[in-house]
Design a protein around this motif. Structure first.
Motif, PDB file in Angstrom:
ATOM      1  N   LEU A  49     -51.085  -3.932 -31.037  1.00  0.00           N
ATOM      2  CA  LEU A  49     -50.015  -4.125 -32.023  1.00  0.00           C
ATOM      3  C   LEU A  49     -49.188  -5.367 -31.724  1.00  0.00           C
ATOM      4  O   LEU A  49     -48.698  -6.025 -32.641  1.00  0.00           O
ATOM      5  N   GLY A  50     -49.039  -5.672 -30.447  1.00  0.00           N
ATOM      6  CA  GLY A  50     -48.187  -6.797 -30.072  1.00  0.00           C
ATOM      7  C   GLY A  50     -48.942  -8.105 -29.953  1.00  0.00           C
ATOM      8  O   GLY A  50     -48.971  -8.932 -30.876  1.00  0.00           O
ATOM      9  N   ALA A  51     -49.616  -8.298 -28.802  1.00  0.00           N
ATOM     10  CA  ALA A  51     -50.256  -9.580 -28.503  1.00  0.00           C
ATOM     11  C   ALA A  51     -51.391  -9.910 -29.462  1.00  0.00           C
ATOM     12  O   ALA A  51     -51.513 -11.041 -29.938  1.00  0.00           O
ATOM     13  N   ASP A  52     -52.234  -8.914 -29.764  1.00  0.00           N
ATOM     14  CA  ASP A  52     -53.406  -9.201 -30.597  1.00  0.00           C
ATOM     15  C   ASP A  52     -53.018  -9.559 -32.029  1.00  0.00           C
ATOM     16  O   ASP A  52     -53.589 -10.467 -32.632  1.00  0.00           O
ATOM     17  N   CYS A  53     -52.056  -8.835 -32.580  1.00  0.00           N
ATOM     18  CA  CYS A  53     -51.616  -9.162 -33.949  1.00  0.00           C
ATOM     19  C   CYS A  53     -50.943 -10.524 -33.994  1.00  0.00           C
ATOM     20  O   CYS A  53     -51.066 -11.254 -34.979  1.00  0.00           O
ATOM     21  N   GLN A  54     -50.226 -10.880 -32.923  1.00  0.00           N
ATOM     22  CA  GLN A  54     -49.601 -12.200 -32.878  1.00  0.00           C
ATOM     23  C   GLN A  54     -50.661 -13.289 -32.813  1.00  0.00           C
ATOM     24  O   GLN A  54     -50.487 -14.372 -33.367  1.00  0.00           O
ATOM     25  N   GLN A  55     -51.767 -12.975 -32.131  1.00  0.00           N
ATOM     26  CA  GLN A  55     -52.863 -13.936 -32.056  1.00  0.00           C
ATOM     27  C   GLN A  55     -53.429 -14.226 -33.443  1.00  0.00           C
ATOM     28  O   GLN A  55     -53.849 -15.344 -33.730  1.00  0.00           O
ATOM     29  N   VAL A  56     -53.438 -13.228 -34.296  1.00  0.00           N
ATOM     30  CA  VAL A  56     -53.933 -13.421 -35.665  1.00  0.00           C
ATOM     31  C   VAL A  56     -53.097 -14.462 -36.395  1.00  0.00           C
ATOM     32  O   VAL A  56     -53.593 -15.183 -37.263  1.00  0.00           O
ATOM     33  N   SER A  57     -51.810 -14.562 -36.030  1.00  0.00           N
ATOM     34  CA  SER A  57     -50.923 -15.490 -36.726  1.00  0.00           C
ATOM     35  C   SER A  57     -51.365 -16.942 -36.571  1.00  0.00           C
ATOM     36  O   SER A  57     -51.048 -17.790 -37.399  1.00  0.00           O
ATOM     37  N   ARG A  58     -52.088 -17.233 -35.495  1.00  0.00           N
ATOM     38  CA  ARG A  58     -52.551 -18.602 -35.287  1.00  0.00           C
ATOM     39  C   ARG A  58     -53.590 -19.008 -36.316  1.00  0.00           C
ATOM     40  O   ARG A  58     -53.818 -20.188 -36.568  1.00  0.00           O
ATOM     41  N   VAL A  59     -54.263 -18.020 -36.914  1.00  0.00           N
ATOM     42  CA  VAL A  59     -55.340 -18.325 -37.846  1.00  0.00           C
ATOM     43  C   VAL A  59     -54.822 -19.127 -39.030  1.00  0.00           C
ATOM     44  O   VAL A  59     -55.336 -20.189 -39.378  1.00  0.00           O
ATOM     45  N   ILE A  60     -53.761 -18.596 -39.678  1.00  0.00           N
ATOM     46  CA  ILE A  60     -53.212 -19.287 -40.850  1.00  0.00           C
ATOM     47  C   ILE A  60     -52.127 -20.271 -40.443  1.00  0.00           C
ATOM     48  O   ILE A  60     -52.076 -21.397 -40.940  1.00  0.00           O
ATOM     49  N   GLY A  61     -51.254 -19.866 -39.542  1.00  0.00           N
ATOM     50  CA  GLY A  61     -50.101 -20.701 -39.217  1.00  0.00           C
ATOM     51  C   GLY A  61     -50.455 -22.020 -38.572  1.00  0.00           C
ATOM     52  O   GLY A  61     -49.743 -23.000 -38.729  1.00  0.00           O
ATOM     53  N   ASN A  62     -51.588 -22.088 -37.858  1.00  0.00           N
ATOM     54  CA  ASN A  62     -51.908 -23.308 -37.133  1.00  0.00           C
ATOM     55  C   ASN A  62     -53.352 -23.752 -37.377  1.00  0.00           C
ATOM     56  O   ASN A  62     -53.597 -24.861 -37.856  1.00  0.00           O
ATOM     57  N   ASP A  63     -54.312 -22.877 -37.084  1.00  0.00           N
ATOM     58  CA  ASP A  63     -55.712 -23.290 -37.070  1.00  0.00           C
ATOM     59  C   ASP A  63     -56.220 -23.723 -38.442  1.00  0.00           C
ATOM     60  O   ASP A  63     -56.714 -24.845 -38.609  1.00  0.00           O
ATOM     61  N   LEU A  64     -56.127 -22.847 -39.445  1.00  0.00           N
ATOM     62  CA  LEU A  64     -56.631 -23.201 -40.772  1.00  0.00           C
ATOM     63  C   LEU A  64     -55.877 -24.385 -41.367  1.00  0.00           C
ATOM     64  O   LEU A  64     -56.450 -25.223 -42.069  1.00  0.00           O
ATOM     65  N   ASN A  65     -54.591 -24.454 -41.077  1.00  0.00           N
ATOM     66  CA  ASN A  65     -53.764 -25.557 -41.553  1.00  0.00           C
ATOM     67  C   ASN A  65     -54.319 -26.893 -41.069  1.00  0.00           C
ATOM     68  O   ASN A  65     -54.596 -27.810 -41.858  1.00  0.00           O
ATOM     69  N   LEU A  66     -54.516 -27.008 -39.740  1.00  0.00           N
ATOM     70  CA  LEU A  66     -54.983 -28.275 -39.166  1.00  0.00           C
ATOM     71  C   LEU A  66     -56.447 -28.542 -39.495  1.00  0.00           C
ATOM     72  O   LEU A  66     -56.850 -29.698 -39.668  1.00  0.00           O
ATOM     73  N   ILE A  67     -57.265 -27.480 -39.546  1.00  0.00           N
ATOM     74  CA  ILE A  67     -58.671 -27.671 -39.909  1.00  0.00           C
ATOM     75  C   ILE A  67     -58.784 -28.247 -41.313  1.00  0.00           C
ATOM     76  O   ILE A  67     -59.536 -29.207 -41.560  1.00  0.00           O
ATOM     77  N   LEU A  68     -58.025 -27.705 -42.251  1.00  0.00           N
ATOM     78  CA  LEU A  68     -58.054 -28.187 -43.630  1.00  0.00           C
ATOM     79  C   LEU A  68     -57.612 -29.645 -43.700  1.00  0.00           C
ATOM     80  O   LEU A  68     -58.264 -30.471 -44.366  1.00  0.00           O
ATOM     81  N   ARG A  69     -56.539 -29.968 -42.999  1.00  0.00           N
ATOM     82  CA  ARG A  69     -56.036 -31.338 -43.045  1.00  0.00           C
ATOM     83  C   ARG A  69     -57.061 -32.321 -42.490  1.00  0.00           C
ATOM     84  O   ARG A  69     -57.323 -33.377 -43.083  1.00  0.00           O
ATOM     85  N   ASN A  70     -57.676 -31.996 -41.339  1.00  0.00           N
ATOM     86  CA  ASN A  70     -58.599 -32.933 -40.700  1.00  0.00           C
ATOM     87  C   ASN A  70     -59.933 -33.026 -41.433  1.00  0.00           C
ATOM     88  O   ASN A  70     -60.578 -34.075 -41.391  1.00  0.00           O
ATOM     89  N   ILE A  71     -60.345 -31.954 -42.107  1.00  0.00           N
ATOM     90  CA  ILE A  71     -61.558 -32.040 -42.917  1.00  0.00           C
ATOM     91  C   ILE A  71     -61.340 -33.017 -44.079  1.00  0.00           C
ATOM     92  O   ILE A  71     -62.212 -33.840 -44.399  1.00  0.00           O
ATOM     93  N   LEU A  72     -60.158 -32.929 -44.710  1.00  0.00           N
ATOM     94  CA  LEU A  72     -59.855 -33.845 -45.803  1.00  0.00           C
ATOM     95  C   LEU A  72     -59.779 -35.288 -45.311  1.00  0.00           C
ATOM     96  O   LEU A  72     -60.334 -36.205 -45.929  1.00  0.00           O
ATOM     97  N   GLN A  73     -59.114 -35.498 -44.178  1.00  0.00           N
ATOM     98  CA  GLN A  73     -58.996 -36.858 -43.641  1.00  0.00           C
ATOM     99  C   GLN A  73     -60.359 -37.391 -43.202  1.00  0.00           C
ATOM    100  O   GLN A  73     -60.716 -38.541 -43.495  1.00  0.00           O
ATOM    101  N   GLY A  74     -61.136 -36.544 -42.488  1.00  0.00           N
ATOM    102  CA  GLY A  74     -62.450 -36.974 -42.020  1.00  0.00           C
ATOM    103  C   GLY A  74     -63.406 -37.241 -43.170  1.00  0.00           C
ATOM    104  O   GLY A  74     -64.190 -38.197 -43.143  1.00  0.00           O
ATOM    105  N   GLY A  75     -63.344 -36.376 -44.204  1.00  0.00           N
ATOM    106  CA  GLY A  75     -64.207 -36.581 -45.366  1.00  0.00           C
ATOM    107  C   GLY A  75     -63.902 -37.883 -46.072  1.00  0.00           C
ATOM    108  O   GLY A  75     -64.818 -38.631 -46.471  1.00  0.00           O
TER     109      GLY A  75
END
Length: 519
Positions: free
Chosen positions: A58-84
């Motif tokens: 409930l604590g650590a693992d759910c917080q880890q999920v927050s990185r998916v949208i809050g950081n990872d997908l955000n930066l992946i999307l930006r760099n795919i657009l820039q790299g493309g």
């Protein structure tokens, strides 16, 4: 140029804000869904899972999920657009050079995928080990008095350090994997520069491109490969989040207990008659151990029945089946002639008052603890009436803030907690009152007072209800209408106190042993 840069900053800021809001909603809903799924599981689920592990999810693992949208997908999307965009411009400048750069980036991408899969597995192991270490710490700290009395601080520290060593070992391997990934990037990055200079120089000499175009190509190729690097780095982080949250999603996918999934029967009137018909039972966590064997017992409305026997004879298991915390392995439990499994479970439990062997109070004020689980409207007068019936009113008034005192483990004795739990059960005005070793932590005077409660329950027409008592202290249940004696998961004797003494069986032996112990 300034205006373009300013516009980029604003766009990235808006995108970051949107991802941040989405992240907050995701974590909130993930925790709500997981907590709801856990609350609706069968009790047997909690027999195999530890509290420390579940709270870690409930604590650590759910917080880890927050990185998916809050950081990872955000930066992946930006760099795919820039790299493309960079790749398209490179192919426009020079198709041969652009294809060479694309091959290098594809190689880097393949390495990135392998590394990401490794990080996913490693992250799952890290979260499992972290949950186990949290479980050890929670267990030790909750039992700190036992640890201190027995002087086992070093042993507990050793248990905790064992999990930390495993965590360090996994983290070391993760660091080694990251080093290899970083080395691969630097090697391919410099290879791109070398290829660009060599091939670009040859193309300049042959007049296929200009020096200005080669300069632009080198700058955009660096942009492309760094974008690939960031995509790989964030994809690795994303895979870690996915691996860490795998257990979370498994728990979220658990179906609710059948008790909550189906709506059962609600009787218009509950008289309080219940029967065990040829009931046998084995706990799911111990399928080879037979706890109850062909038990047949019928309890009449408004009857006070006591169940006694040696430890492990199956007394509390009968209560667990009556509360429908477990389902019988064989046989069935009837309530007013209806199978218990066909009744609406919430309706049934609302009509039961239960006091366990070790009553647990919530970290809220005394008044709220007494009202806990009571679904009808009750006022402070009702709360105080229930406390007086349980002989808890006087000591509650002596607390720092009376009924508004916040309950703490060190504040109340075991006997005081039991009296509050008894008041909570009485306030519900149940059709069936179950006292499972409810006087075990009471002193002689308090036990005498609780006997008065039982006598009132038995004799007062306004308080008429069926009462089931489980007790080791046989003096508590001598006035019961019927005493059921259990041994080895079976009923071996049944009758009143005097009748059982005349039989000179197990009950008579237990009575003599307790009398000798008191003497």
């Amino acid at each position: 140029m300034y205006h373009v840069r300013n516009m980029q900053v604003k766009i990235f800021g808006v995108r970051g804000y949107c991802f941040g809001v989405a992240n907050m909603i995701l974590v909130k809903r993930t925790r709500e869904t997981l907590y709801s799924a856990l609350l609706l599981q069968d009790i047997s689920f909690f027999d195999s899972e530890t509290v420390g592990d579940l709270t870690s999810r409930l604590g650590a693992d759910c917080q880890q999920v927050s990185r998916v949208i809050g950081n990872d997908l955000n930066l992946i999307l930006r760099n795919i657009l820039q790299g493309g965009g960079a790749l398209i411009y490179l192919l426009i400048l020079s198709k041969p050079l652009g294809l060479c750069t694309l091959i290098i980036c594809s190689t880097l991408g393949a390495i990135m995928l392998v590394y990401g899969q490794y990080q996913k597995k490693a992250a799952k192991i890290v979260q499992d080990v972290t949950a186990s270490s949290n479980d050890v710490a929670q267990e030790t700290l909750s039992l700190i008095r036992t640890v201190r009395v027995y002087g086992t601080e070093k042993e507990e520290l050793g248990r905790y350090e064992m999990w930390l060593e495993r965590l360090a070992d996994v983290s070391l391997r993760q660091s080694a994997g990251y080093g290899l990934w970083n080395f691969s990037f630097n090697f391919l990055y410099h290879a791109t520069q070398v290829i660009a200079v060599l091939l670009g120089g040859m193309f300049i000499l042959s007049g296929r491109i200009t020096a200005e175009q080669l300069t632009k190509f080198i700058l955009y190729s660096e942009w492309l490969i760094y974008s690939t690097w960031w995509v790989g780095d964030n994809l690795s982080s994303l895979m870690q989040s996915v691996g860490a949250s795998e257990k979370v999603f498994q728990l979220m996918d658990l179906l609710p207990s059948d008790q909550f999934a189906s709506q059962g029967i609600k009787l218009q009137k509950l008289t309080g008659r219940f029967e065990f018909l040829d009931v046998s039972f084995r706990y799911p966590s111990r399928p080879t151990v037979s706890v109850l064997q062909h038990v047949n017992l019928s309890v009449h409305p408004n009857e006070v029945v006591a169940i006694v026997g040696l430890s492990g004879s199956g007394k509390s298991t009968l209560v667990n089946l009556l509360l429908r915390l477990y389902e019988p392995t064989n046989g069935q439990v009837l309530i007013d002639g209806y199978p218990l499994k066909e009744l609406d479970i919430v309706w049934w439990r609302e009509r039961i008052g239960y006091v366990g062997q070790e009553p647990k109070l919530f970290r809220m004020d005394v008044s709220s603890n007494i009202k806990y689980g009571c679904h009808r409207d009750v006022g402070q007068e009702d709360v105080e009436w229930a406390a007086k019936q349980a002989y808890a009113h006087d000591f509650i008034l002596s607390l720092p803030n009376g009924y508004q005192t916040l309950v703490d483990d060190d504040l109340l004795s075991g006997g005081q907690k039991q009296r509050i739990a008894i008041a909570r059960a009485i306030l519900r005005d149940p059709a069936l009152l179950i006292l499972d070793e409810a006087t075990s932590a009471l002193d002689a005077e308090s036990e005498h007072n609780v006997k008065g409660v039982l006598r009132a329950v038995r004799n007062d027409l306004k308080m008429k209800r069926t009462v089931l008592i489980i007790a080791h202290r046989l003096s508590t249940i001598q006035a019961a209408d019927r005493i059921v004696v259990m041994d080895g998961g079976q009923i071996v004797e049944m009758g009143t106190h005097n009748e059982l003494l005349v039989k000179d069986g197990l009950y008579a032996r237990l009575t003599r042993k307790q009398a000798d112990a008191v003497a």
